[in-house]
Scaffold this motif. Structure first.
Motif, PDB file in Angstrom:
ATOM      1  N   GLU A  23      -6.117  -0.007  -0.804  1.00  0.00           N
ATOM      2  CA  GLU A  23      -6.174   0.571  -2.153  1.00  0.00           C
ATOM      3  C   GLU A  23      -6.898   1.923  -2.119  1.00  0.00           C
ATOM      4  O   GLU A  23      -6.434   2.909  -2.705  1.00  0.00           O
ATOM      5  N   HIS A  24      -8.042   1.965  -1.463  1.00  0.00           N
ATOM      6  CA  HIS A  24      -8.836   3.190  -1.355  1.00  0.00           C
ATOM      7  C   HIS A  24      -8.026   4.323  -0.745  1.00  0.00           C
ATOM      8  O   HIS A  24      -8.009   5.455  -1.252  1.00  0.00           O
ATOM      9  N   ASP A  25      -7.299   4.023   0.332  1.00  0.00           N
ATOM     10  CA  ASP A  25      -6.565   5.084   1.029  1.00  0.00           C
ATOM     11  C   ASP A  25      -5.310   5.520   0.286  1.00  0.00           C
ATOM     12  O   ASP A  25      -4.890   6.679   0.389  1.00  0.00           O
ATOM     13  N   ILE A  26      -4.713   4.626  -0.477  1.00  0.00           N
ATOM     14  CA  ILE A  26      -3.551   5.018  -1.290  1.00  0.00           C
ATOM     15  C   ILE A  26      -3.961   6.084  -2.303  1.00  0.00           C
ATOM     16  O   ILE A  26      -3.316   7.129  -2.430  1.00  0.00           O
ATOM     17  N   ILE A  27      -5.038   5.833  -3.041  1.00  0.00           N
ATOM     18  CA  ILE A  27      -5.422   6.779  -4.096  1.00  0.00           C
ATOM     19  C   ILE A  27      -5.958   8.080  -3.503  1.00  0.00           C
ATOM     20  O   ILE A  27      -5.715   9.163  -4.051  1.00  0.00           O
ATOM     21  N   GLU A  28      -6.642   8.003  -2.374  1.00  0.00           N
ATOM     22  CA  GLU A  28      -7.153   9.239  -1.772  1.00  0.00           C
ATOM     23  C   GLU A  28      -6.001  10.102  -1.249  1.00  0.00           C
ATOM     24  O   GLU A  28      -6.044  11.336  -1.345  1.00  0.00           O
ATOM     25  N   LYS A  29      -4.954   9.472  -0.715  1.00  0.00           N
ATOM     26  CA  LYS A  29      -3.784  10.237  -0.287  1.00  0.00           C
ATOM     27  C   LYS A  29      -3.080  10.840  -1.500  1.00  0.00           C
ATOM     28  O   LYS A  29      -2.604  11.989  -1.451  1.00  0.00           O
ATOM     29  N   ALA A  30      -3.054  10.100  -2.600  1.00  0.00           N
ATOM     30  CA  ALA A  30      -2.420  10.602  -3.823  1.00  0.00           C
ATOM     31  C   ALA A  30      -3.132  11.850  -4.338  1.00  0.00           C
ATOM     32  O   ALA A  30      -2.493  12.830  -4.739  1.00  0.00           O
ATOM     33  N   PHE A  31      -4.457  11.836  -4.312  1.00  0.00           N
ATOM     34  CA  PHE A  31      -5.206  13.025  -4.729  1.00  0.00           C
ATOM     35  C   PHE A  31      -4.952  14.177  -3.761  1.00  0.00           C
ATOM     36  O   PHE A  31      -4.753  15.323  -4.171  1.00  0.00           O
ATOM     37  N   ALA A  32      -4.957  13.890  -2.467  1.00  0.00           N
ATOM     38  CA  ALA A  32      -4.756  14.927  -1.460  1.00  0.00           C
ATOM     39  C   ALA A  32      -3.373  15.568  -1.573  1.00  0.00           C
ATOM     40  O   ALA A  32      -3.209  16.777  -1.351  1.00  0.00           O
ATOM     41  N   VAL A  58      -7.457  -6.864 -12.686  1.00  0.00           N
ATOM     42  CA  VAL A  58      -6.501  -5.931 -13.293  1.00  0.00           C
ATOM     43  C   VAL A  58      -5.061  -6.253 -12.892  1.00  0.00           C
ATOM     44  O   VAL A  58      -4.133  -5.547 -13.249  1.00  0.00           O
ATOM     45  N   HIS A  59      -4.886  -7.334 -12.136  1.00  0.00           N
ATOM     46  CA  HIS A  59      -3.562  -7.830 -11.732  1.00  0.00           C
ATOM     47  C   HIS A  59      -2.783  -6.775 -10.928  1.00  0.00           C
ATOM     48  O   HIS A  59      -1.580  -6.555 -11.161  1.00  0.00           O
ATOM     49  N   ASN A  60      -3.462  -6.151  -9.981  1.00  0.00           N
ATOM     50  CA  ASN A  60      -2.789  -5.200  -9.099  1.00  0.00           C
ATOM     51  C   ASN A  60      -1.592  -5.839  -8.400  1.00  0.00           C
ATOM     52  O   ASN A  60      -1.645  -7.011  -8.017  1.00  0.00           O
ATOM     53  N   LEU A  61      -0.528  -5.053  -8.232  1.00  0.00           N
ATOM     54  CA  LEU A  61       0.699  -5.538  -7.580  1.00  0.00           C
ATOM     55  C   LEU A  61       0.540  -5.411  -6.066  1.00  0.00           C
ATOM     56  O   LEU A  61       1.241  -4.652  -5.389  1.00  0.00           O
ATOM     57  N   ILE A  62      -0.366  -6.187  -5.533  1.00  0.00           N
ATOM     58  CA  ILE A  62      -0.850  -6.005  -4.166  1.00  0.00           C
ATOM     59  C   ILE A  62       0.235  -6.171  -3.103  1.00  0.00           C
ATOM     60  O   ILE A  62       0.393  -5.291  -2.239  1.00  0.00           O
ATOM     61  N   TYR A 116       1.471   4.494  -4.459  1.00  0.00           N
ATOM     62  CA  TYR A 116       0.572   5.023  -5.495  1.00  0.00           C
ATOM     63  C   TYR A 116       1.106   4.701  -6.894  1.00  0.00           C
ATOM     64  O   TYR A 116       0.355   4.275  -7.777  1.00  0.00           O
ATOM     65  N   GLN A 117       2.412   4.879  -7.095  1.00  0.00           N
ATOM     66  CA  GLN A 117       2.998   4.605  -8.408  1.00  0.00           C
ATOM     67  C   GLN A 117       2.850   3.139  -8.789  1.00  0.00           C
ATOM     68  O   GLN A 117       2.631   2.803  -9.957  1.00  0.00           O
ATOM     69  N   ARG A 118       2.978   2.258  -7.805  1.00  0.00           N
ATOM     70  CA  ARG A 118       2.783   0.830  -8.063  1.00  0.00           C
ATOM     71  C   ARG A 118       1.309   0.539  -8.390  1.00  0.00           C
ATOM     72  O   ARG A 118       0.987  -0.234  -9.291  1.00  0.00           O
ATOM     73  N   LEU A 119       0.417   1.174  -7.654  1.00  0.00           N
ATOM     74  CA  LEU A 119      -1.010   0.928  -7.823  1.00  0.00           C
ATOM     75  C   LEU A 119      -1.495   1.309  -9.218  1.00  0.00           C
ATOM     76  O   LEU A 119      -2.223   0.555  -9.871  1.00  0.00           O
ATOM     77  N   VAL A 120      -1.084   2.474  -9.711  1.00  0.00           N
ATOM     78  CA  VAL A 120      -1.597   2.942 -11.002  1.00  0.00           C
ATOM     79  C   VAL A 120      -0.863   2.331 -12.193  1.00  0.00           C
ATOM     80  O   VAL A 120      -1.228   2.608 -13.336  1.00  0.00           O
ATOM     81  N   ARG A 121       0.121   1.498 -11.941  1.00  0.00           N
ATOM     82  CA  ARG A 121       0.732   0.758 -13.055  1.00  0.00           C
ATOM     83  C   ARG A 121      -0.255  -0.237 -13.639  1.00  0.00           C
ATOM     84  O   ARG A 121      -0.147  -0.618 -14.801  1.00  0.00           O
ATOM     85  N   THR A 122      -1.215  -0.661 -12.843  1.00  0.00           N
ATOM     86  CA  THR A 122      -2.161  -1.682 -13.302  1.00  0.00           C
ATOM     87  C   THR A 122      -3.607  -1.199 -13.295  1.00  0.00           C
ATOM     88  O   THR A 122      -4.439  -1.750 -14.018  1.00  0.00           O
ATOM     89  N   ASN A 123      -3.922  -0.207 -12.491  1.00  0.00           N
ATOM     90  CA  ASN A 123      -5.316   0.217 -12.325  1.00  0.00           C
ATOM     91  C   ASN A 123      -5.437   1.719 -12.561  1.00  0.00           C
ATOM     92  O   ASN A 123      -4.912   2.505 -11.772  1.00  0.00           O
ATOM     93  N   PRO A 124      -6.151   2.144 -13.613  1.00  0.00           N
ATOM     94  CA  PRO A 124      -6.268   3.579 -13.869  1.00  0.00           C
ATOM     95  C   PRO A 124      -7.235   4.286 -12.927  1.00  0.00           C
ATOM     96  O   PRO A 124      -7.171   5.509 -12.783  1.00  0.00           O
ATOM     97  N   PHE A 125      -8.141   3.532 -12.271  1.00  0.00           N
ATOM     98  CA  PHE A 125      -9.181   4.147 -11.443  1.00  0.00           C
ATOM     99  C   PHE A 125      -9.315   3.466 -10.078  1.00  0.00           C
ATOM    100  O   PHE A 125     -10.372   2.917  -9.739  1.00  0.00           O
ATOM    101  N   PRO A 126      -8.276   3.514  -9.249  1.00  0.00           N
ATOM    102  CA  PRO A 126      -8.379   2.855  -7.936  1.00  0.00           C
ATOM    103  C   PRO A 126      -9.440   3.469  -7.042  1.00  0.00           C
ATOM    104  O   PRO A 126      -9.941   2.805  -6.127  1.00  0.00           O
TER     105      PRO A 126
END
Length: 494
Positions: A129-138, A69-73, A89-99
Motif C-alpha cells: 500500500e505504501h509503495d503504491i501511493i508513493e509511486k502515484a505521487f512520484a 476502510v475495506h481496501n480492495l487488497i 493506485y486507482q483501486r487503492l484510492v477507491r476506498t482510502n483517501p490517504f494511503p
C-alpha cells in the motif's frame, strides 16, 4: 489472481528499515525504498482467496479484524504483481483517501486477518500500500479534486484523520468545506501526535496542499468553543461535523503526579514536533530528555514513540512500565483465533533502538506505579513501583494483586504518562448540550453520526473513543456520506 502458486514459491520479505544506530541520530523516516521486483513477488503471494478476510473491517473480540476502510487488497496486489501500478493506485484510492498515512502508521489489521497468515506468514499488505501511493505521487497521478458546486457549506471541527477524510469526500461531491483547527498547523494527530520518523510531516503537508488546491479551506489557530462559539458555526453553515478527537489524556492519580518533570506523553510529543518543524529543535521550546533517566508509564504506539523520541534527545536511560502481562511470542489459537487481531509480542522501532543502545528491551511488564517522589525543588527524582499479578475476585473479574516484597525504586528525571485518553474535551459538548455516552464520547450512532442537535454530526475518536487512524478515516468517509444525504437527499459516497 496474479500467480496461483505465488504463496508457495515466495517467502514474506518485510520492508527494510535504516539501522537503529544510524536512525537515532536524526528525525528522518525509518523505512528504506523497496526493490520493485521484491514488491512484485510480494504481490504474487496474495492467494486471492475465496473469502478475503483482509478487507472485512469488523470488530472481533473488541479488536479490528481486516481493513476498516475495506481496501480492495487482492485486486491491487494482483495489479502490482502484473506491473500495472496506475491501475493499482486507482483501486487503492477507491476506498482510502490517504494511503500515505495508513501505509506508514496503521498496525495493519488486514495482515492479522490475511488467510495466508492462518497457515504461514501473511502478505506484506501494508508495505505494498505504501509503495503504491508513493509511486502515484512520484508519477504525478495524484491530483486535486474538483466538482460542480452544490452551494451547500459544511464546517468540519478538527483536522485529524477523521476531519480530513470527511472534508475530502464532501469536497469531492461539490460542497464548500471549511476545516477549523486550533493548532498552528493542520493535521491533528497526524501532525503533532505522531513523531516525524514514523510519519514525515512533509507527507502530511503534501496532502494538505492538495486539499487546499481542491478548494477546501483551513482556518488555523482557532479553537471552536473558545475563540469562536460552536453555535456560531451551527448558525452559519448548513451542517457541522465534530471531529475533535478524544484528546482528554488519562492521568495517574498517585502521590507526586503533579511534580515538575511529570508530563502527558501527548504534550511531550507535540512540543517536540512543533519545535522540530519551527526551528530544528534549536528554539529549545520542547520537553528535553537529554541526559535524563526517563520512565514511560504505559505502552502501545504512544509509549513506543516516547521511547524513540527520548533516545533521539540523548536520554541517559529509558524504561516503559506495563501493568499487563507480556504478550506471547505467537498467537494462542485457543484464546485468540484467526482472523482476530493477533495478540502477540511486537518489538517496534522504539524498542529496537533501545535494545541497540542499551542492550535490553525497555519494557517491564506486570508492574504498577505506587508513587512518584520529588526533591526539595519539587522535581521528580524517583518512581516507586510494585510487581502485580492478575487474579479473579469474588465476581470473577480480573483484578491486580501486589506481589509481596517486589517493591522497587527507579531513578527518574522525566516521567511520561502514555496511558491513553478518556474521551473528548468538554467545551463544545457542553456549549451545544450534546448527549454523551457512558464513556463521555459524543452520542451518535455508527453509520448515522447524527447528534441530538440539528445539523450537528460527530465522527472519529470524538464519537467512538480512542482508536486507530484507519477507523478515523473510515468514520470520516461515512459521516461525509450521511451529511451529503442530509444536504441533498442522496449520496454517491460509499
Amino acid at each position: 489472481m496474479g500467480k496461483a502458486t505465488g504463496f508457495l514459491e515466495y517467502e514474506r520479505i518485510n520492508p527494510k528499515k535504516r539501522a537503529p544506530e544510524e536512525r537515532i541520530k536524526d528525525w528522518q523516516e525509518l523505512k528504506l525504498p523497496q526493490d520493485p521486483e521484491v514488491l512484485k513477488t510480494q504481490g504474487a503471494r496474495c492467494m486471492n482467496c475465496g473469502v478475503p478476510f483482509c478487507h472485512g473491517g469488523v470488530l472481533l473480540n473488541g479488536m479490528a479484524a481486516g481493513c476498516p476502510v475495506h481496501n480492495l487488497i487482492p485486486e491491487w496486489n494482483e495489479l502490482v504483481y502484473k506491473g500495472q501500478w496506475k491501475e493499482a493506485y486507482q483501486r487503492l484510492v477507491r476506498t482510502n483517501p490517504f494511503p500515505e498515512f495508513t501505509g506508514r502508521v496503521c498496525p495493519a489489521p488486514c495482515e492479522g486477518s490475511c488467510t495466508e497468515g492462518h497457515i504461514m506468514e501473511p502478505v506484506t499488505i501494508n508495505s505494498i500500500e505504501h509503495d503504491i501511493i508513493e509511486k502515484a505521487f512520484a508519477e504525478g497521478w495524484v491530483a486535486p479534486t474538483k466538482a460542480k458546486p452544490t452551494g451547500k457549506k459544511v464546517a468540519v471541527v478538527g483536522s485529524g484523520p477523521s476531519g480530513l477524510s470527511a472534508a475530502c469526500y464532501l469536497n469531492a461531491v461539490g460542497h464548500g468545506v471549511t476545516v477549523y483547527e486550533r493548532n498552528d498547523r493542520a493535521g491533528g494527530l497526524l501532525m503533532y501526535g505522531i513523531p516525524n520518523m514514523k510519519l514525515d510531516k512533509g507527507v502530511v503537508e503534501r496532502r494538505l496542499e492538495l486539499m487546499k488546491s481542491s478548494g477546501i479551506k483551513f482556518v488555523l489557530n482557532t479553537e471552536v468553543g473558545k475563540d469562536i462559539p460552536a453555535q456560531e458555526l451551527v448558525d452559519k453553515y448548513d451542517a457541522v461535523i465534530l471531529c475533535g478527537g478524544a484528546t482528554k489524556a488519562r492521568g495517574l492519580q498517585v502521590e507526586g503526579h503533579d511534580l515538575k518533570g511529570v508530563h502527558f506523553a501527548v504534550d511531550f510529543l507535540k512540543a517536540n514536533t512543533k519545535s522540530l518543524l519551527d526551528s530544528g529543535l534549536k528554539d529549545g521550546s520542547y520537553i528535553n530528555a537529554k541526559d535524563k533517566n526517563v520512565i514511560i508509564i504505559g505502552g502501545g504506539d504512544t509509549g513506543t514513540d516516547c521511547v524513540g523520541t527520548s533516545i533521539r534527545h540523548g536520554c541517559k536511560s529509558v524504561y516503559q512500565f506495563e501493568i499487563m502481562p507480556e504478550p506471547p511470542a505467537e498467537r494462542i489459537e485457543e484464546t485468540n483465533p484467526w482472523p482476530e487481531w493477533p495478540k502477540k509480542l511486537k518489538v517496534d522501532y522504539g524498542q529496537e533502538e533501545a535494545i541497540s543502545l542499551y542492550g535490553k528491551d525497555p519494557r517491564n511488564y506486570l508492574i504498577n506505579t505506587k508513587k512518584i517522589v520529588g526533591n526539595e525543588k519539587g522535581e521528580v527524582k524517583e518512581v516507586h513501583t510494585v510487581e502485580i499479578t492478575w487474579v479473579k475476585n469474588a465476581s470473577g473479574r480480573l483484578v491486580p494483586q501486589e506481589v509481596p516484597g517486589s517493591e522497587k525504586v527507579w531513578k527518574a528525571d522525566l516521567v511520561l504518562l502514555a496511558m491513553g485518553f478518556l474521551g473528548p474535551e468538554d467545551t463544545i459538548p457542553n456549549e451545544l448540550k450534546l448527549n454523551r455516552d457512558a464513556r463521555s464520547n459524543i452520542k451518535a450512532d455508527y453509520e448515522v453520526f447524527e447528534t441530538n442537535v440539528e445539523k450537528v454530526f460527530a465522527a472519529g475518536d470524538m464519537r467512538r473513543g480512542q482508536s486507530l487512524v484507519v477507523w478515523a478515516i473510515q468514520e470520516g468517509k461515512l459521516v461525509a456520506r450521511e451529511v451529503d444525504k442530509y444536504l441533498t437527499g442522496k449520496s454517491v459516497i460509499k
